[in-house]
Scaffold this motif. Structure first.
Motif, PDB file in Angstrom:
ATOM      1  N   ASN A  41      20.291  49.186 105.397  1.00  0.00           N
ATOM      2  CA  ASN A  41      20.091  48.016 104.546  1.00  0.00           C
ATOM      3  C   ASN A  41      20.113  48.426 103.071  1.00  0.00           C
ATOM      4  OD1 ASN A  41      19.110  45.022 104.498  1.00  0.00           O
ATOM      5  ND2 ASN A  41      17.742  46.102 103.097  1.00  0.00           N
ATOM      6  N   GLN A  42      19.417  49.499 102.759  1.00  0.00           N
ATOM      7  CA  GLN A  42      19.366  49.969 101.373  1.00  0.00           C
ATOM      8  C   GLN A  42      20.754  50.387 100.889  1.00  0.00           C
ATOM      9  OE1 GLN A  42      16.254  52.764 100.608  1.00  0.00           O
ATOM     10  NE2 GLN A  42      16.982  53.228  98.543  1.00  0.00           N
ATOM     11  N   CYS A  45      22.969  47.236 100.368  1.00  0.00           N
ATOM     12  CA  CYS A  45      22.623  46.514  99.140  1.00  0.00           C
ATOM     13  C   CYS A  45      23.104  47.278  97.904  1.00  0.00           C
ATOM     14  CB  CYS A  45      21.123  46.251  99.078  1.00  0.00           C
ATOM     15  SG  CYS A  45      20.570  45.044 100.309  1.00  0.00           S
ATOM     16  N   GLN A  46      22.979  48.604  97.917  1.00  0.00           N
ATOM     17  CA  GLN A  46      23.469  49.406  96.793  1.00  0.00           C
ATOM     18  C   GLN A  46      24.973  49.234  96.621  1.00  0.00           C
ATOM     19  OE1 GLN A  46      22.152  53.374  97.764  1.00  0.00           O
ATOM     20  NE2 GLN A  46      20.193  53.110  96.709  1.00  0.00           N
ATOM     21  N   ARG A  92      26.718  38.536 105.624  1.00  0.00           N
ATOM     22  CA  ARG A  92      25.381  38.991 105.236  1.00  0.00           C
ATOM     23  C   ARG A  92      24.876  38.121 104.091  1.00  0.00           C
ATOM     24  NH1 ARG A  92      22.912  42.364 108.669  1.00  0.00           N
ATOM     25  NH2 ARG A  92      24.457  43.651 109.687  1.00  0.00           N
ATOM     26  N   LEU A  94      21.838  37.840 101.376  1.00  0.00           N
ATOM     27  CA  LEU A  94      20.809  38.677 100.775  1.00  0.00           C
ATOM     28  C   LEU A  94      19.576  37.840 100.449  1.00  0.00           C
ATOM     29  CD1 LEU A  94      22.917  40.909  98.355  1.00  0.00           C
ATOM     30  CD2 LEU A  94      22.306  41.326 100.726  1.00  0.00           C
ATOM     31  N   GLU A 100      11.373  44.070  98.789  1.00  0.00           N
ATOM     32  CA  GLU A 100      12.701  44.617  99.043  1.00  0.00           C
ATOM     33  C   GLU A 100      13.727  43.489  99.142  1.00  0.00           C
ATOM     34  OE1 GLU A 100      10.256  45.764 101.725  1.00  0.00           O
ATOM     35  OE2 GLU A 100      10.335  43.691 102.334  1.00  0.00           O
ATOM     36  N   ILE A 101      14.966  43.900  99.308  1.00  0.00           N
ATOM     37  CA  ILE A 101      16.059  42.958  99.539  1.00  0.00           C
ATOM     38  C   ILE A 101      16.504  43.157 100.977  1.00  0.00           C
ATOM     39  CG2 ILE A 101      18.392  42.262  98.882  1.00  0.00           C
ATOM     40  CD1 ILE A 101      17.812  43.521  96.119  1.00  0.00           C
ATOM     41  N   GLU A 102      16.639  42.065 101.703  1.00  0.00           N
ATOM     42  CA  GLU A 102      17.106  42.137 103.081  1.00  0.00           C
ATOM     43  C   GLU A 102      18.503  41.550 103.168  1.00  0.00           C
ATOM     44  OE1 GLU A 102      15.815  43.759 105.410  1.00  0.00           O
ATOM     45  OE2 GLU A 102      13.671  43.848 105.033  1.00  0.00           O
ATOM     46  N   ALA A 103      19.409  42.275 103.811  1.00  0.00           N
ATOM     47  CA  ALA A 103      20.763  41.807 104.040  1.00  0.00           C
ATOM     48  C   ALA A 103      20.830  41.282 105.480  1.00  0.00           C
ATOM     49  CB  ALA A 103      21.756  42.944 103.825  1.00  0.00           C
TER      50      ALA A 103
END
Length: 112
Positions: A41-42, A45-46, A92, A94, A100-103
């Motif tokens: 996930n991280q 998002c990056q 996905r 966001l 945090e950010i969840e995708a």
């Protein structure tokens, strides 16, 4: 050893926040594995934010209050959808949360 314990605690908290998000979205039919692993996930998002930063044509949405933000966001999305030639079945979405950010994987195109 203390680091490992803290990591497990954070993972459990994250799972709890994800479960809460799923409860908030209970009105939607979501795929079985809607979440990526935390590390995936991280990275995802990056990559998304790196891609967005690299774009020359950026769109900023400003409104006087949250309802206007939503209306302008919907307008931009509708314009973007008109340009799509083939609609995917999943995508996905966001979610920007406090921690945090969840995708989240969602169904697209009438199956939502």
């Amino acid at each position: 050893m203390n680091n490992n314990r803290n990591s497990k605690i954070e993972t459990l908290k994250r799972r709890g926040r994800r479960k809460h998000l799923m409860n908030e979205l209970s009105y939607m039919t979501l795929p079985e594995n809607a979440f990526l692993d935390i590390e995936e996930n991280q990275l995802f998002c990056q990559k998304v934010f790196t891609f967005l930063q690299s774009r020359e044509e950026k769109v900023q949405i400003h409104g006087n209050h949250y309802r206007e933000h939503i209306e302008k966001s919907e307008q931009v999305l509708k314009e973007m959808v008109k340009k799509v030639k083939i609609t995917p079945t999943q995508g996905r979405l966001l979610f920007f949360r406090d921690h945090e950010i969840e995708a989240l994987l969602v169904n697209v195109g009438g199956s939502v």
